[in-house]
Scaffold this active site. Structure first.
Site, PDB file in Angstrom:
ATOM      1  N   GLU A   1       0.834  -1.217   0.000  1.00 12.30           N
ATOM      2  CA  GLU A   1       0.000   0.000   0.000  1.00 12.30           C
ATOM      3  C   GLU A   1       0.862   1.257   0.000  1.00 12.30           C
ATOM      4  O   GLU A   1       0.372   2.359   0.240  1.00 12.30           O
ATOM      5  CB  GLU A   1      -0.936  -0.002   1.216  1.00 12.30           C
ATOM      6  CG  GLU A   1      -2.008  -1.068   1.119  1.00 12.30           C
ATOM      7  CD  GLU A   1      -3.155  -0.862   2.086  1.00 12.30           C
ATOM      8  OE1 GLU A   1      -3.081   0.024   2.959  1.00 12.30           O
ATOM      9  OE2 GLU A   1      -4.147  -1.606   1.961  1.00 12.30           O
TER      10      GLU A   1
ATOM     11  N   LYS B   1     -16.590  -1.750   1.350  1.00 13.90           N
ATOM     12  CA  LYS B   1     -15.730  -2.186   0.234  1.00 13.90           C
ATOM     13  C   LYS B   1     -16.625  -2.922  -0.753  1.00 13.90           C
ATOM     14  O   LYS B   1     -16.982  -4.088  -0.511  1.00 13.90           O
ATOM     15  CB  LYS B   1     -14.650  -3.150   0.737  1.00 13.90           C
ATOM     16  CG  LYS B   1     -13.574  -2.528   1.627  1.00 13.90           C
ATOM     17  CD  LYS B   1     -12.666  -3.627   2.194  1.00 13.90           C
ATOM     18  CE  LYS B   1     -11.454  -3.049   2.892  1.00 13.90           C
ATOM     19  NZ  LYS B   1     -10.702  -4.083   3.653  1.00 13.90           N
TER      20      LYS B   1
HETATM   21  P1  PGA Z   1      -7.150  -5.893   2.063  1.00  9.29           P
HETATM   22  O1  PGA Z   1      -7.557  -5.337   3.471  1.00  9.29           O
HETATM   23  O2  PGA Z   1      -5.675  -6.191   2.072  1.00  9.29           O
HETATM   24  O3  PGA Z   1      -7.936  -7.193   2.011  1.00  9.29           O
HETATM   25  O4  PGA Z   1      -7.563  -4.927   1.029  1.00  9.29           O
HETATM   26  C1  PGA Z   1      -7.078  -4.159   3.993  1.00  9.29           C
HETATM   27  C2  PGA Z   1      -7.840  -3.913   5.246  1.00  9.29           C
HETATM   28  O5  PGA Z   1      -7.963  -4.829   6.075  1.00  9.29           O
HETATM   29  O6  PGA Z   1      -8.399  -2.834   5.424  1.00  9.29           O
HETATM   30 ZN    ZN Z   2      -9.318  -3.623   7.501  1.00 10.72          ZN
END
Ligand code: PGA
Ligand code: ZN
Length: 388
Positions: A186, A308
């Protein structure tokens, strides 16, 4: 009217294949690309490998040609019915979401931010940004994301500028002290500091820059079924105390997934203790499912929910999750995934849903830029006031 659809396999920001759907109408071509997660909730819609998800596309294409794109809700129902499994394990949640969002974009002729009835006025979310990382995203800390929230920013551009400056300063300081390891998926820094020392370090940064501090514990990843993989705090009671201690000592404003995804009870206990002055946020806990969010509102498990769209597979189900949260005064936090594409629809959705916060990593500048662009485009704008 939907004249045609196409499906492409493109690459995400980590160089892995993902899907992009294109919808053709009299008004032009509208598209959407979809991300993937790395630390996923157990109840998420199934993300099929693109070559498998492609198999259902001819059937979807045939069923949608000739339909009115303005009826994007009807299109989403068609996707759910065609799949028929309840979690998109047949056609793929990634295929469903790419088509769903491309059609919704077509319905608004590209202005997805208008999809929830917005016109000339909007409130903008404050970003929640992963500054130092660990857990499943790479890095040494057990807890996954150490988050900075520039709550005093007066515009998306000011928020972005502040976060970029903090990110550079944090990298420089970690490097000069010999703690820096690198960056994770990220674009958060990774360091040799353990969880407590990371919090010591970042709480000073938050103080110096007058921002707020948060943690995504992503605790399901630490849960073995009996205890947590946390030195000195493996038993659920000791682990609860460790979370409380971190919240108190570092004045955490935002606590995401502090416990594993089926422990509604521990969430409720924490929310009862902290929920009047901090956000207790469910991510894997809810997986953007309206039914789980309603369970959370009944047990007062959290006062905020991550949103999400690829956890459920369509914009219609995402909207239902937002409404479930709103109906009981729960704040919503639309969020990117760790394996993103440059597509910025999550920024449009945060604006259309009047979200107070949005979670975006600093590896994902297009989503910040989209907020900056919409700020210029919409006649009457203001920053949301985060709760507390
Ligand atoms: P992810 O989760 O890696 O599945 O996108 C990130 C998060 O837990 O917010
Ligand atoms: Zn999370």
């Amino acid at each position: 009217m939907i004249q045609d659809l196409r499906l492409l396999t493109v690459f995400n920001l980590l160089g892995k294949p993902t899907l992009k759907a294109k919808v053709f109408t009299e008004c032009g071509c509208f598209s959407a690309s979809v991300p993937s997660g790395t630390s996923k909730g157990a109840c998420e819609a199934v993300d099929l490998p693109p070559h498998k998800a492609r198999k259902a596309f001819p059937q979807i294409r045939k069923g949608l040609i000739g339909r009115d794109e303005k009826d994007w809700l009807g299109v989403d129902s068609f996707l759910q019915e065609t799949d028929g499994t309840g979690n998109f394990s047949r056609i793929g949640g990634n295929l469903a979401l790419a088509v769903s969002l491309a059609v919704a974009r077509a319905a608004k002729e590209g202005d997805l931010w208008k999809v929830n009835g917005k016109g000339t006025k909007a409130q903008f979310p404050v970003p929640v940004c992963n500054m130092i990382g660990g857990g499943k995203h790479g890095g040494l800390t057990r807890w996954q994301e150490f988050l900075v929230i520039p709550h005093r920013a007066r515009s998306p551009a000011e928020a972005m500028k502040t976060l970029a400056e903090i990110w550079s300063a944090v990298g420089d300081e970690l490097r000069s002290k010999g703690f820096l390891l690198g960056r994770n998926m990220e674009n958060a820094w990774t360091s040799e500091l353990d969880d407590a020392r990371t919090l010591d370090f970042l709480s000073q940064v938050a103080h110096d820059w007058d921002t707020r501090l948060g943690v995504d514990f992503a605790a399901s990843s630490l849960w073995s079924g009996k205890g947590y993989d946390m030195p000195g705090a493996a038993k659920p009671d000791a682990y609860f105390d460790a979370v409380m201690e971190a919240a108190r000592k570092y004045k955490l404003f935002y606590l995401e997934d502090p416990f594993h995804e089926n422990d509604f009870r521990a969430f409720s206990d924490l929310n009862a203790k902290l929920g009047r002055k901090a956000l207790v946020v469910g991510d894997d806990l809810y997986c953007t499912m309206a039914s789980r969010i309603l369970e959370g509102t009944e047990s007062k498990a959290t006062n905020a929910a991550i949103i999400k769209p690829n956890q459920v597979g369509t914009l219609k189900q995402t909207t239902e999750a937002v409404e479930a949260a709103r109906s009981k005064g729960m704040a919503i936090v639309p969020s990117h995934r760790s394996a993103e594409t440059p597509d910025h629809w999550i920024s449009d959705l945060a604006v259309t849903f009047d979200a107070p916060l949005i979670k975006i990593g600093l590896g994902d500048i297009p989503k910040y830029n989209r907020l900056i662009e919409l700020w210029e485009e919409i006649a009457e704008v203001g920053m949301a006031k985060p709760p507390f």
